[in-house]
Design a protein around this motif. Sequence first.
Motif, PDB file in Angstrom:
ATOM      1  N   LYS A 132       0.845  -1.195   0.000  1.00  0.00           N
ATOM      2  CA  LYS A 132       0.000   0.000   0.000  1.00  0.00           C
ATOM      3  C   LYS A 132       0.882   1.247   0.000  1.00  0.00           C
ATOM      4  O   LYS A 132       1.733   1.396   0.875  1.00  0.00           O
ATOM      5  CB  LYS A 132      -0.909   0.031   1.241  1.00  0.00           C
ATOM      6  N   LEU A 133       0.649   2.118  -0.973  1.00  0.00           N
ATOM      7  CA  LEU A 133       1.413   3.356  -1.067  1.00  0.00           C
ATOM      8  C   LEU A 133       0.456   4.527  -1.272  1.00  0.00           C
ATOM      9  O   LEU A 133      -0.608   4.376  -1.881  1.00  0.00           O
ATOM     10  CB  LEU A 133       2.418   3.274  -2.216  1.00  0.00           C
ATOM     11  N   ASP A 177       3.545   6.561   5.261  1.00  0.00           N
ATOM     12  CA  ASP A 177       2.684   5.391   5.386  1.00  0.00           C
ATOM     13  C   ASP A 177       1.227   5.809   5.522  1.00  0.00           C
ATOM     14  O   ASP A 177       0.914   6.863   6.083  1.00  0.00           O
ATOM     15  CB  ASP A 177       3.093   4.561   6.606  1.00  0.00           C
ATOM     16  N   SER A 178       0.346   4.984   4.994  1.00  0.00           N
ATOM     17  CA  SER A 178      -1.084   5.273   5.040  1.00  0.00           C
ATOM     18  C   SER A 178      -1.624   5.075   6.455  1.00  0.00           C
ATOM     19  O   SER A 178      -1.356   4.065   7.104  1.00  0.00           O
ATOM     20  CB  SER A 178      -1.841   4.359   4.067  1.00  0.00           C
ATOM     21  N   LEU A 179      -2.393   6.047   6.924  1.00  0.00           N
ATOM     22  CA  LEU A 179      -3.005   5.974   8.246  1.00  0.00           C
ATOM     23  C   LEU A 179      -4.503   6.273   8.150  1.00  0.00           C
ATOM     24  O   LEU A 179      -5.089   6.890   9.040  1.00  0.00           O
ATOM     25  CB  LEU A 179      -2.328   6.980   9.194  1.00  0.00           C
ATOM     26  N   LYS A 180      -5.119   5.828   7.066  1.00  0.00           N
ATOM     27  CA  LYS A 180      -6.516   6.207   6.828  1.00  0.00           C
ATOM     28  C   LYS A 180      -7.452   5.699   7.916  1.00  0.00           C
ATOM     29  O   LYS A 180      -8.389   6.404   8.320  1.00  0.00           O
ATOM     30  CB  LYS A 180      -6.973   5.742   5.447  1.00  0.00           C
ATOM     31  N   THR A 181      -7.228   4.480   8.415  1.00  0.00           N
ATOM     32  CA  THR A 181      -8.097   3.967   9.474  1.00  0.00           C
ATOM     33  C   THR A 181      -7.992   4.829  10.726  1.00  0.00           C
ATOM     34  O   THR A 181      -9.004   5.193  11.335  1.00  0.00           O
ATOM     35  CB  THR A 181      -7.747   2.508   9.809  1.00  0.00           C
ATOM     36  N   ASN A 182      -6.766   5.184  11.106  1.00  0.00           N
ATOM     37  CA  ASN A 182      -6.574   6.038  12.273  1.00  0.00           C
ATOM     38  C   ASN A 182      -7.231   7.402  12.090  1.00  0.00           C
ATOM     39  O   ASN A 182      -7.797   7.962  13.035  1.00  0.00           O
ATOM     40  CB  ASN A 182      -5.080   6.208  12.570  1.00  0.00           C
ATOM     41  N   THR A 185       2.488  -5.054  15.238  1.00  0.00           N
ATOM     42  CA  THR A 185       3.584  -4.290  14.647  1.00  0.00           C
ATOM     43  C   THR A 185       4.714  -5.227  14.243  1.00  0.00           C
ATOM     44  O   THR A 185       5.080  -6.144  14.995  1.00  0.00           O
ATOM     45  CB  THR A 185       4.107  -3.248  15.648  1.00  0.00           C
ATOM     46  N   ILE A 186       5.262  -5.023  13.069  1.00  0.00           N
ATOM     47  CA  ILE A 186       6.443  -5.760  12.608  1.00  0.00           C
ATOM     48  C   ILE A 186       7.647  -4.846  12.766  1.00  0.00           C
ATOM     49  O   ILE A 186       7.690  -3.753  12.203  1.00  0.00           O
ATOM     50  CB  ILE A 186       6.291  -6.200  11.145  1.00  0.00           C
ATOM     51  N   THR A 187       8.615  -5.277  13.552  1.00  0.00           N
ATOM     52  CA  THR A 187       9.790  -4.458  13.855  1.00  0.00           C
ATOM     53  C   THR A 187      10.977  -4.889  13.009  1.00  0.00           C
ATOM     54  O   THR A 187      11.315  -6.067  12.966  1.00  0.00           O
ATOM     55  CB  THR A 187      10.153  -4.569  15.348  1.00  0.00           C
ATOM     56  N   ASN A 188      11.583  -3.923  12.330  1.00  0.00           N
ATOM     57  CA  ASN A 188      12.787  -4.165  11.518  1.00  0.00           C
ATOM     58  C   ASN A 188      12.594  -5.300  10.504  1.00  0.00           C
ATOM     59  O   ASN A 188      13.524  -6.068  10.232  1.00  0.00           O
ATOM     60  CB  ASN A 188      13.986  -4.472  12.420  1.00  0.00           C
ATOM     61  N   ALA A 226      -4.434 -14.178   7.582  1.00  0.00           N
ATOM     62  CA  ALA A 226      -3.224 -13.449   7.961  1.00  0.00           C
ATOM     63  C   ALA A 226      -2.695 -12.671   6.761  1.00  0.00           C
ATOM     64  O   ALA A 226      -2.640 -13.188   5.645  1.00  0.00           O
ATOM     65  CB  ALA A 226      -2.157 -14.415   8.464  1.00  0.00           C
ATOM     66  N   GLU A 227      -2.305 -11.429   6.994  1.00  0.00           N
ATOM     67  CA  GLU A 227      -1.797 -10.590   5.910  1.00  0.00           C
ATOM     68  C   GLU A 227      -0.769  -9.610   6.451  1.00  0.00           C
ATOM     69  O   GLU A 227      -0.912  -9.087   7.557  1.00  0.00           O
ATOM     70  CB  GLU A 227      -2.951  -9.819   5.258  1.00  0.00           C
ATOM     71  N   VAL A 228       0.253  -9.359   5.654  1.00  0.00           N
ATOM     72  CA  VAL A 228       1.237  -8.322   5.967  1.00  0.00           C
ATOM     73  C   VAL A 228       0.941  -7.110   5.102  1.00  0.00           C
ATOM     74  O   VAL A 228       0.984  -7.191   3.873  1.00  0.00           O
ATOM     75  CB  VAL A 228       2.679  -8.818   5.717  1.00  0.00           C
ATOM     76  N   ASP A 229       0.590  -5.997   5.754  1.00  0.00           N
ATOM     77  CA  ASP A 229       0.417  -4.733   5.049  1.00  0.00           C
ATOM     78  C   ASP A 229       1.784  -4.067   4.958  1.00  0.00           C
ATOM     79  O   ASP A 229       2.428  -3.800   5.975  1.00  0.00           O
ATOM     80  CB  ASP A 229      -0.563  -3.821   5.796  1.00  0.00           C
ATOM     81  N   TRP A 230       2.217  -3.780   3.726  1.00  0.00           N
ATOM     82  CA  TRP A 230       3.577  -3.291   3.490  1.00  0.00           C
ATOM     83  C   TRP A 230       3.493  -1.911   2.852  1.00  0.00           C
ATOM     84  O   TRP A 230       3.141  -1.767   1.695  1.00  0.00           O
ATOM     85  CB  TRP A 230       4.299  -4.265   2.569  1.00  0.00           C
ATOM     86  N   GLY A 231       3.790  -0.900   3.646  1.00  0.00           N
ATOM     87  CA  GLY A 231       3.690   0.473   3.175  1.00  0.00           C
ATOM     88  C   GLY A 231       5.021   1.053   2.760  1.00  0.00           C
ATOM     89  O   GLY A 231       5.940   0.342   2.359  1.00  0.00           O
ATOM     90  N   TYR A 232       5.133   2.370   2.888  1.00  0.00           N
ATOM     91  CA  TYR A 232       6.352   3.076   2.458  1.00  0.00           C
ATOM     92  C   TYR A 232       7.532   2.723   3.358  1.00  0.00           C
ATOM     93  O   TYR A 232       8.632   2.464   2.872  1.00  0.00           O
ATOM     94  CB  TYR A 232       6.105   4.580   2.467  1.00  0.00           C
ATOM     95  N   SER A 233       7.314   2.692   4.658  1.00  0.00           N
ATOM     96  CA  SER A 233       8.422   2.402   5.574  1.00  0.00           C
ATOM     97  C   SER A 233       8.044   1.406   6.665  1.00  0.00           C
ATOM     98  O   SER A 233       8.910   0.983   7.434  1.00  0.00           O
ATOM     99  CB  SER A 233       8.915   3.689   6.237  1.00  0.00           C
ATOM    100  N   LYS A 234       6.785   1.019   6.745  1.00  0.00           N
ATOM    101  CA  LYS A 234       6.324   0.142   7.818  1.00  0.00           C
ATOM    102  C   LYS A 234       5.675  -1.117   7.280  1.00  0.00           C
ATOM    103  O   LYS A 234       5.135  -1.132   6.180  1.00  0.00           O
ATOM    104  CB  LYS A 234       5.299   0.882   8.698  1.00  0.00           C
ATOM    105  N   GLN A 235       5.735  -2.154   8.109  1.00  0.00           N
ATOM    106  CA  GLN A 235       4.997  -3.386   7.861  1.00  0.00           C
ATOM    107  C   GLN A 235       4.124  -3.673   9.082  1.00  0.00           C
ATOM    108  O   GLN A 235       4.564  -3.474  10.223  1.00  0.00           O
ATOM    109  CB  GLN A 235       5.934  -4.568   7.619  1.00  0.00           C
TER     110      GLN A 235
END
Length: 286
Positions: free
Chosen positions: A44-45, A275-280, A115-118, A142-151
């Motif tokens: 997601k970008l 990173d997308s924060l639309k839900t927040n 949260t996925i760290t590093n 189960a799904e990994v959301d992969w944005g600009y800098s975060k997973q």
Amino acid sequence: MKTSLRITKFMSVVTLSAVLLATGWKGAEPIQAAANATPSYEVKLLLDTAQVLNADGSLKSGIVNEFGISEDAQRLSVEYFDTDSLQLNDEGWNVRFRKKDDKKNYELTYKKRYTITNGNIDAALTQANKEGFSASDDNYEAEVDWGYSKQTLSFSNDKKTNASKGLALPSPDQALKQLQDNLPGKLQNWKSSNWGKHTLANSRVRGPVQVSKYKGSFQGLDTDVEVWPIRSANGSGTDNIIEISFKTSDYNTAASNRTKLMNLLQSKGWLIPADSLKTNLVLERY
């Protein structure tokens, strides 16, 4: 007589020991823990509104042509439920109620996030496994959301209830009742017995947001462009959050095409490096 009984008991123990040694009995086998879940991946970008959106809210021709977007947008009504202090969100849970214009059902989604760290996806999967989200649970995807800098790792439980075509949503009270009636056990008893049930009962609606979803393609992958007009921070208007995304079950496919997509968007001047924060934003602004 007592001496005879002692000799008999001793011989019984010796005989049983011999049998156990001969048969190789080792006691009950330890219970094997369930394996970690195997996630799919969604990249997601964020896109720059000024560069990809016309004044009337439609997509500009450049992005339409680049991703082969030829159909009209699918329309969706989306709302979330949480308490005034966002207790569900604070525990990593999101509860969503959604209606697609062309479908005859409401979609109820209960999602738990980690949260996925590093980039350590396995560590997040292991933590989720400890809390009951494992490969053996087929009620959650189960799904990994992969944005600009975060997973972010998420586990989604999706349910449907009957509805008519169109975007109309039931009243907030009716929507909340449907969400309560279909509440999954993991959320219901998350922190303690019936914690989720009581927390959801004290929740209120956030939204709705009228979303436009366009379908296209990138590198042979189905690709979506979503436009979310979310209430502005001061409440005087809306901020358009535009997200481009694709899904795949393969990590390497996600990684390589994420890089290609980022490079393309940067070269066009369309990418927002965040990173997308639309839900927040929906939870905070409604």
